[in-house]
Design a protein around this motif. Structure first.
Motif, PDB file in Angstrom:
ATOM      1  N   ILE A 160       0.837  -1.203   0.000  1.00  0.00           N
ATOM      2  CA  ILE A 160       0.000   0.000   0.000  1.00  0.00           C
ATOM      3  C   ILE A 160       0.874   1.257   0.000  1.00  0.00           C
ATOM      4  N   LYS A 161       1.924   1.230   0.810  1.00  0.00           N
ATOM      5  CA  LYS A 161       2.827   2.378   0.886  1.00  0.00           C
ATOM      6  C   LYS A 161       3.539   2.616  -0.444  1.00  0.00           C
ATOM      7  N   ALA A 162       4.001   1.529  -1.070  1.00  0.00           N
ATOM      8  CA  ALA A 162       4.740   1.654  -2.339  1.00  0.00           C
ATOM      9  C   ALA A 162       3.848   2.204  -3.444  1.00  0.00           C
ATOM     10  N   ILE A 163       2.598   1.739  -3.508  1.00  0.00           N
ATOM     11  CA  ILE A 163       1.671   2.236  -4.530  1.00  0.00           C
ATOM     12  C   ILE A 163       1.350   3.711  -4.281  1.00  0.00           C
ATOM     13  N   GLY A 164       1.162   4.065  -2.998  1.00  0.00           N
ATOM     14  CA  GLY A 164       0.886   5.455  -2.649  1.00  0.00           C
ATOM     15  C   GLY A 164       2.021   6.375  -3.040  1.00  0.00           C
ATOM     16  N   GLU A 165       3.264   5.936  -2.819  1.00  0.00           N
ATOM     17  CA  GLU A 165       4.425   6.755  -3.173  1.00  0.00           C
ATOM     18  C   GLU A 165       4.554   6.890  -4.695  1.00  0.00           C
ATOM     19  N   ALA A 166       4.242   5.808  -5.422  1.00  0.00           N
ATOM     20  CA  ALA A 166       4.326   5.853  -6.880  1.00  0.00           C
ATOM     21  C   ALA A 166       3.307   6.833  -7.455  1.00  0.00           C
ATOM     22  N   LEU A 167       2.097   6.831  -6.901  1.00  0.00           N
ATOM     23  CA  LEU A 167       1.079   7.781  -7.344  1.00  0.00           C
ATOM     24  C   LEU A 167       1.456   9.207  -6.936  1.00  0.00           C
ATOM     25  N   GLY A 168       2.082   9.331  -5.773  1.00  0.00           N
ATOM     26  CA  GLY A 168       2.535  10.644  -5.321  1.00  0.00           C
ATOM     27  C   GLY A 168       3.559  11.249  -6.255  1.00  0.00           C
ATOM     28  N   ASP A 169       4.418  10.387  -6.820  1.00  0.00           N
ATOM     29  CA  ASP A 169       5.431  10.871  -7.776  1.00  0.00           C
ATOM     30  C   ASP A 169       4.805  11.393  -9.059  1.00  0.00           C
ATOM     31  N   HIS A 170       3.546  11.013  -9.297  1.00  0.00           N
ATOM     32  CA  HIS A 170       2.842  11.475 -10.491  1.00  0.00           C
ATOM     33  C   HIS A 170       1.809  12.553 -10.147  1.00  0.00           C
ATOM     34  N   GLY A 171       1.955  13.137  -8.953  1.00  0.00           N
ATOM     35  CA  GLY A 171       1.119  14.272  -8.590  1.00  0.00           C
ATOM     36  C   GLY A 171      -0.139  13.948  -7.815  1.00  0.00           C
ATOM     37  N   TYR A 172      -0.364  12.670  -7.531  1.00  0.00           N
ATOM     38  CA  TYR A 172      -1.567  12.297  -6.778  1.00  0.00           C
ATOM     39  C   TYR A 172      -1.167  12.096  -5.309  1.00  0.00           C
ATOM     40  N   GLY A 173      -1.283  13.166  -4.535  1.00  0.00           N
ATOM     41  CA  GLY A 173      -0.758  13.160  -3.175  1.00  0.00           C
ATOM     42  C   GLY A 173      -1.664  12.524  -2.139  1.00  0.00           C
ATOM     43  N   PHE A 174      -2.938  12.321  -2.459  1.00  0.00           N
ATOM     44  CA  PHE A 174      -3.869  11.774  -1.464  1.00  0.00           C
ATOM     45  C   PHE A 174      -4.686  10.619  -2.027  1.00  0.00           C
ATOM     46  N   PRO A 175      -4.023   9.558  -2.473  1.00  0.00           N
ATOM     47  CA  PRO A 175      -4.774   8.420  -3.012  1.00  0.00           C
ATOM     48  C   PRO A 175      -5.460   7.630  -1.896  1.00  0.00           C
ATOM     49  N   SER A 176      -6.522   6.925  -2.263  1.00  0.00           N
ATOM     50  CA  SER A 176      -7.213   6.031  -1.329  1.00  0.00           C
ATOM     51  C   SER A 176      -6.861   4.604  -1.717  1.00  0.00           C
ATOM     52  N   ILE A 177      -6.111   3.928  -0.846  1.00  0.00           N
ATOM     53  CA  ILE A 177      -5.646   2.568  -1.141  1.00  0.00           C
ATOM     54  C   ILE A 177      -6.020   1.672   0.042  1.00  0.00           C
ATOM     55  N   ASN A 178      -6.798   0.646  -0.244  1.00  0.00           N
ATOM     56  CA  ASN A 178      -7.239  -0.268   0.816  1.00  0.00           C
ATOM     57  C   ASN A 178      -7.030  -1.713   0.390  1.00  0.00           C
ATOM     58  N   ALA A 179      -6.699  -2.548   1.364  1.00  0.00           N
ATOM     59  CA  ALA A 179      -6.544  -3.980   1.111  1.00  0.00           C
ATOM     60  C   ALA A 179      -7.786  -4.713   1.603  1.00  0.00           C
ATOM     61  N   GLU A 180      -8.385  -5.497   0.714  1.00  0.00           N
ATOM     62  CA  GLU A 180      -9.569  -6.270   1.066  1.00  0.00           C
ATOM     63  C   GLU A 180      -9.218  -7.758   1.049  1.00  0.00           C
ATOM     64  N   PRO A 181      -9.142  -8.388   2.234  1.00  0.00           N
ATOM     65  CA  PRO A 181      -8.765  -9.802   2.287  1.00  0.00           C
ATOM     66  C   PRO A 181      -9.963 -10.736   2.083  1.00  0.00           C
ATOM     67  N   GLN A 182      -9.733 -11.808   1.369  1.00  0.00           N
ATOM     68  CA  GLN A 182     -10.712 -12.885   1.234  1.00  0.00           C
ATOM     69  C   GLN A 182     -10.104 -14.124   1.872  1.00  0.00           C
ATOM     70  N   VAL A 183     -10.694 -14.557   2.971  1.00  0.00           N
ATOM     71  CA  VAL A 183     -10.128 -15.643   3.765  1.00  0.00           C
ATOM     72  C   VAL A 183     -10.828 -16.956   3.434  1.00  0.00           C
ATOM     73  N   ASP A 184     -10.045 -17.958   3.117  1.00  0.00           N
ATOM     74  CA  ASP A 184     -10.557 -19.317   2.908  1.00  0.00           C
ATOM     75  C   ASP A 184     -10.212 -20.129   4.153  1.00  0.00           C
ATOM     76  N   GLU A 185     -11.189 -20.333   5.012  1.00  0.00           N
ATOM     77  CA  GLU A 185     -10.935 -21.002   6.286  1.00  0.00           C
ATOM     78  C   GLU A 185     -10.578 -22.476   6.107  1.00  0.00           C
ATOM     79  N   SER A 186     -11.134 -23.109   5.078  1.00  0.00           N
ATOM     80  CA  SER A 186     -10.855 -24.538   4.879  1.00  0.00           C
ATOM     81  C   SER A 186      -9.407 -24.771   4.460  1.00  0.00           C
ATOM     82  N   LYS A 187      -8.872 -23.866   3.631  1.00  0.00           N
ATOM     83  CA  LYS A 187      -7.492 -24.017   3.164  1.00  0.00           C
ATOM     84  C   LYS A 187      -6.506 -23.168   3.964  1.00  0.00           C
TER      85      LYS A 187
END
Length: 233
Positions: free
Chosen positions: A195-222
């Motif tokens: 998340i930090k790396a993507i935010g910094e990459a967008l910041g280098d292109h002028g997007y200083g306040f991106p919204s980046i979230n991680a959405e986990p999908q958990v497989d309990e059986s595996k």
């Protein structure tokens, strides 16, 4: 002095004995948090002219209580020795005469517990939690025993990841910034680093306040986790 002012125990204010008692209790609590359980606080009032009194406060801080034993309960993946080695506090020993790591301090204990949480979360234990932490004071108030109960839960692995959302950067470029490999042990740090790396990459292109979230999908059986990184530049 800050607490005295907060309680209205300053020159010119109306004297209230209840405020003095609250001051003693609050100060005693602060000393307890720093492991000084033998601290003594004595207050004395002296009548003066013009309907005034003088307030004197005598403090004997005493010595810091030493940690005699740290005990972990419920751990299986890691030994007591491994967990203790992560802590900023330690049991009384020869070296602690110099390091002072055996001096009990509540704030330092909380920092130590957070280090343990971070370690488990970075090594696949998604559901790890510290159920309780109990500090027992010896009768002489010179030693403490620390009991920490943990619930490790199962270990999870990454089943993969994807990036969703529209950005000025090509998806291929964004994928290169993520160090998550299928089959690897789940690590919360890997996700936050991505998340930090993507935010910094967008910041280098002028997007200083991106919204980046991680959405986990958990497989309990595996016992696997698939991460979807949602990006809004």
């Amino acid at each position: 002095k800050a607490v005295l002012k907060q309680l209205g125990l300053t020159k010119g204010n109306v004297f209230q004995r209840s405020s003095v008692e609250r001051f003693k209790q609050q100060l005693k609590q602060e000393y307890n948090m720093r492991g000084k359980y033998n601290a003594r606080i004595i207050t004395q009032t002296t009548p003066l002219t013009q309907n005034r009194i003088a307030l004197s406060i005598e403090i004997s801080e005493g010595r810091v209580a030493r940690i005699k034993k740290i005990n972990f309960i419920g751990n299986h993946a890691l030994s007591n020795y491994e967990l203790k080695s992560m802590m900023l506090l330690s049991e009384r020993g020869f070296l602690t005469y110099f390091t002072k790591k055996d001096q009990y301090n509540q704030a330092v204990l909380e920092q130590s517990l957070q280090l343990i949480r971070d370690y488990y979360m970075d090594h696949g234990y998604l559901k790890f939690k510290i159920s309780s932490s109990q500090v027992l004071l010896a009768a002489d108030k010179k030693s403490v025993y620390v009991n920490i109960k943990v619930t490790e839960g199962p270990q999870y692995h990454f089943s993969g990841f994807d990036i969703a959302g529209k950005t000025v950067l090509h998806k291929t470029k964004l994928l290169e910034l993520v160090d998550i490999k299928k089959g690897a042990i789940f690590s919360r740090k890997k996700v936050t680093d991505a998340i930090k790396a993507i935010g910094e990459a967008l910041g280098d292109h002028g997007y200083g306040f991106p919204s980046i979230n991680a959405e986990p999908q958990v497989d309990e059986s595996k016992k696997t986790i698939f991460i979807t990184i949602m990006v809004q530049q």
